[in-house]
Design a protein around this motif. Structure first.
Motif, PDB file in Angstrom:
ATOM      1  N   VAL A 111       7.356   3.337   1.201  1.00  0.00           N
ATOM      2  CA  VAL A 111       7.838   4.678   0.861  1.00  0.00           C
ATOM      3  C   VAL A 111       8.928   4.602  -0.198  1.00  0.00           C
ATOM      4  O   VAL A 111       8.970   5.422  -1.134  1.00  0.00           O
ATOM      5  N   GLU A 112       9.820   3.611  -0.076  1.00  0.00           N
ATOM      6  CA  GLU A 112      10.900   3.472  -1.049  1.00  0.00           C
ATOM      7  C   GLU A 112      10.353   3.129  -2.433  1.00  0.00           C
ATOM      8  O   GLU A 112      10.827   3.650  -3.454  1.00  0.00           O
ATOM      9  N   GLU A 113       9.343   2.253  -2.473  1.00  0.00           N
ATOM     10  CA  GLU A 113       8.743   1.911  -3.760  1.00  0.00           C
ATOM     11  C   GLU A 113       7.990   3.093  -4.353  1.00  0.00           C
ATOM     12  O   GLU A 113       7.934   3.251  -5.574  1.00  0.00           O
ATOM     13  N   ALA A 114       7.408   3.914  -3.489  1.00  0.00           N
ATOM     14  CA  ALA A 114       6.647   5.063  -3.982  1.00  0.00           C
ATOM     15  C   ALA A 114       7.549   6.104  -4.635  1.00  0.00           C
ATOM     16  O   ALA A 114       7.081   6.885  -5.471  1.00  0.00           O
ATOM     17  N   LYS A 115       8.836   6.123  -4.280  1.00  0.00           N
ATOM     18  CA  LYS A 115       9.750   7.097  -4.879  1.00  0.00           C
ATOM     19  C   LYS A 115       9.926   6.867  -6.368  1.00  0.00           C
ATOM     20  O   LYS A 115      10.158   7.811  -7.128  1.00  0.00           O
ATOM     21  N   ASN A 116       9.840   5.612  -6.783  1.00  0.00           N
ATOM     22  CA  ASN A 116      10.019   5.272  -8.204  1.00  0.00           C
ATOM     23  C   ASN A 116       8.715   5.295  -8.985  1.00  0.00           C
ATOM     24  O   ASN A 116       8.699   4.990 -10.179  1.00  0.00           O
ATOM     25  N   ARG A 117       7.619   5.639  -8.320  1.00  0.00           N
ATOM     26  CA  ARG A 117       6.323   5.658  -8.998  1.00  0.00           C
ATOM     27  C   ARG A 117       6.187   6.945  -9.797  1.00  0.00           C
ATOM     28  O   ARG A 117       6.401   8.041  -9.278  1.00  0.00           O
ATOM     29  N   GLU A 118       5.867   6.807 -11.064  1.00  0.00           N
ATOM     30  CA  GLU A 118       5.736   7.976 -11.927  1.00  0.00           C
ATOM     31  C   GLU A 118       4.417   8.700 -11.697  1.00  0.00           C
ATOM     32  O   GLU A 118       4.366   9.928 -11.698  1.00  0.00           O
ATOM     33  N   GLN A 119       3.351   7.954 -11.523  1.00  0.00           N
ATOM     34  CA  GLN A 119       2.044   8.565 -11.314  1.00  0.00           C
ATOM     35  C   GLN A 119       1.870   8.964  -9.858  1.00  0.00           C
ATOM     36  O   GLN A 119       2.375   8.285  -8.966  1.00  0.00           O
ATOM     37  N   PRO A 120       1.188  10.052  -9.594  1.00  0.00           N
ATOM     38  CA  PRO A 120       0.967  10.469  -8.198  1.00  0.00           C
ATOM     39  C   PRO A 120       0.061   9.492  -7.476  1.00  0.00           C
ATOM     40  O   PRO A 120      -0.777   8.822  -8.074  1.00  0.00           O
ATOM     41  N   ALA A 121       0.256   9.410  -6.180  1.00  0.00           N
ATOM     42  CA  ALA A 121      -0.557   8.511  -5.368  1.00  0.00           C
ATOM     43  C   ALA A 121      -1.998   9.007  -5.302  1.00  0.00           C
ATOM     44  O   ALA A 121      -2.277  10.196  -5.480  1.00  0.00           O
ATOM     45  N   TRP A 122      -2.911   8.060  -5.052  1.00  0.00           N
ATOM     46  CA  TRP A 122      -4.329   8.413  -4.991  1.00  0.00           C
ATOM     47  C   TRP A 122      -4.610   9.265  -3.769  1.00  0.00           C
ATOM     48  O   TRP A 122      -4.095   9.029  -2.682  1.00  0.00           O
ATOM     49  N   ARG A 123      -5.413  10.288  -3.964  1.00  0.00           N
ATOM     50  CA  ARG A 123      -5.840  11.149  -2.869  1.00  0.00           C
ATOM     51  C   ARG A 123      -7.351  11.332  -2.963  1.00  0.00           C
ATOM     52  O   ARG A 123      -7.895  11.433  -4.071  1.00  0.00           O
ATOM     53  N   PRO A 124      -8.039  11.362  -1.840  1.00  0.00           N
ATOM     54  CA  PRO A 124      -9.495  11.553  -1.879  1.00  0.00           C
ATOM     55  C   PRO A 124      -9.850  12.927  -2.434  1.00  0.00           C
ATOM     56  O   PRO A 124      -9.180  13.921  -2.143  1.00  0.00           O
ATOM     57  N   SER A 125     -10.909  12.956  -3.235  1.00  0.00           N
ATOM     58  CA  SER A 125     -11.339  14.215  -3.844  1.00  0.00           C
ATOM     59  C   SER A 125     -12.247  15.023  -2.934  1.00  0.00           C
ATOM     60  O   SER A 125     -12.450  16.213  -3.154  1.00  0.00           O
ATOM     61  N   GLY A 126     -12.799  14.357  -1.924  1.00  0.00           N
ATOM     62  CA  GLY A 126     -13.739  15.028  -1.044  1.00  0.00           C
ATOM     63  C   GLY A 126     -15.179  14.723  -1.394  1.00  0.00           C
ATOM     64  O   GLY A 126     -16.096  15.075  -0.647  1.00  0.00           O
ATOM     65  N   ILE A 127     -15.393  14.070  -2.540  1.00  0.00           N
ATOM     66  CA  ILE A 127     -16.738  13.669  -2.963  1.00  0.00           C
ATOM     67  C   ILE A 127     -16.825  12.153  -2.791  1.00  0.00           C
ATOM     68  O   ILE A 127     -16.188  11.404  -3.537  1.00  0.00           O
ATOM     69  N   PRO A 128     -17.581  11.675  -1.811  1.00  0.00           N
ATOM     70  CA  PRO A 128     -17.592  10.234  -1.518  1.00  0.00           C
ATOM     71  C   PRO A 128     -17.960   9.381  -2.722  1.00  0.00           C
ATOM     72  O   PRO A 128     -17.382   8.308  -2.921  1.00  0.00           O
ATOM     73  N   GLU A 129     -18.936   9.839  -3.534  1.00  0.00           N
ATOM     74  CA  GLU A 129     -19.367   9.028  -4.680  1.00  0.00           C
ATOM     75  C   GLU A 129     -18.218   8.832  -5.665  1.00  0.00           C
ATOM     76  O   GLU A 129     -17.971   7.710  -6.134  1.00  0.00           O
ATOM     77  N   GLU A 130     -17.496   9.894  -5.953  1.00  0.00           N
ATOM     78  CA  GLU A 130     -16.385   9.784  -6.900  1.00  0.00           C
ATOM     79  C   GLU A 130     -15.243   8.952  -6.309  1.00  0.00           C
ATOM     80  O   GLU A 130     -14.611   8.163  -7.016  1.00  0.00           O
ATOM     81  N   ASP A 131     -14.976   9.146  -5.018  1.00  0.00           N
ATOM     82  CA  ASP A 131     -13.913   8.377  -4.383  1.00  0.00           C
ATOM     83  C   ASP A 131     -14.241   6.885  -4.387  1.00  0.00           C
ATOM     84  O   ASP A 131     -13.375   6.054  -4.668  1.00  0.00           O
ATOM     85  N   LEU A 132     -15.506   6.559  -4.080  1.00  0.00           N
ATOM     86  CA  LEU A 132     -15.922   5.165  -4.081  1.00  0.00           C
ATOM     87  C   LEU A 132     -15.833   4.587  -5.485  1.00  0.00           C
ATOM     88  O   LEU A 132     -15.381   3.458  -5.681  1.00  0.00           O
ATOM     89  N   HIS A 133     -16.260   5.380  -6.462  1.00  0.00           N
ATOM     90  CA  HIS A 133     -16.216   4.918  -7.857  1.00  0.00           C
ATOM     91  C   HIS A 133     -14.774   4.664  -8.293  1.00  0.00           C
ATOM     92  O   HIS A 133     -14.455   3.628  -8.889  1.00  0.00           O
ATOM     93  N   SER A 134     -13.871   5.603  -7.991  1.00  0.00           N
ATOM     94  CA  SER A 134     -12.480   5.462  -8.418  1.00  0.00           C
ATOM     95  C   SER A 134     -11.779   4.321  -7.695  1.00  0.00           C
ATOM     96  O   SER A 134     -10.849   3.716  -8.229  1.00  0.00           O
ATOM     97  N   ALA A 135     -12.224   4.039  -6.474  1.00  0.00           N
ATOM     98  CA  ALA A 135     -11.592   2.967  -5.719  1.00  0.00           C
ATOM     99  C   ALA A 135     -12.160   1.597  -6.062  1.00  0.00           C
ATOM    100  O   ALA A 135     -11.427   0.600  -6.099  1.00  0.00           O
TER     101      ALA A 135
END
Length: 204
Positions: A111-135
């Motif tokens: 959590v402490e390291e995530a505070k300094n992260r500029e880009q937002p954390a990954w969140r599932p889009s709800g589309i399994p194919e896209e989530d699998l591809h992005s991961a």
């Protein structure tokens, strides 16, 4: 029975202070998850003790309380003390077996390291194919880079081995040529010596 009713509320108010379940002092820094876990456990134990007040205990054993009020009080205190100790020991065993202290500390670091992260954390889009591809794509690209580097290192190693083998063959060829030259030289000297010996022999 009036004594039980009078003693119960007073005891319930003081049990939180005498039972050893005091809340953590306020800190300027945000408490870690380990501290929050301990605070939740303490709050649970306080509510558990409050729910099992002396008044309810005396009501359950009304006849015994009327005969032996002091003994009833002593039994209740021992019961509450042993209950608290037993629960605390169980919680310690759970924390030890589950390695919760290290897990909480690890979560705090994440959590402490995530505070300094500029880009937002990954969140599932709800589309399994896209989530699998992005991961999977970043992982596969990273693995591909690793394989290419490993292949390049292996090719360089094979090239050096091939050069060493070729150099060894050249040395063997040179040694064979030297042996052949020495053999020819020895044969020539031997022939010349035989001819000289024949020259000095007396004719029959």
């Amino acid at each position: 029975m009036a004594a039980a009713g009078g003693e119960g509320p007073a005891r319930a108010e003081g049990e939180g202070a005498t039972g050893g379940f005091t809340s953590l002092p306020a800190q300027e820094e945000e408490p870690g998850r380990g501290q929050l876990f301990d605070t939740v456990v303490d709050a649970f134990l306080e509510k558990l003790v409050a729910a099992g007040s002396y008044q309810r205990f005396a009501n359950c054993y009304h006849r015994f309380y009327k005969l032996q009020p002091e003994m009833t009080r002593s039994i209740y205190d021992q019961f509450i003390s042993q209950l608290q100790t037993s629960i605390q020991e169980e919680i310690r065993e759970i924390k030890k077996e589950g390695n919760l202290e290290d897990l909480f500390a690890s979560m705090d670091r994440i959590v402490e390291e995530a505070k300094n992260r500029e880009q937002p954390a990954w969140r599932p889009s709800g589309i399994p194919e896209e989530d699998l591809h992005s991961a999977m794509v970043p992982y596969l690209l990273k693995h591909q880079t690793y394989l290419r580097r490993a292949l390049k290192e292996k090719e360089e190693e094979n090239r050096k081995l091939a050069e060493a083998v070729l150099a060894g063959r050249e040395r063997i060829s040179e040694m064979q040529q030297q042996i052949q030259n020495r053999k020819q030289t020895w044969q020539a000297i031997s022939k010349e010596q035989r001819e000289q010996i024949l020259t000095f022999q007396e004719p029959e």
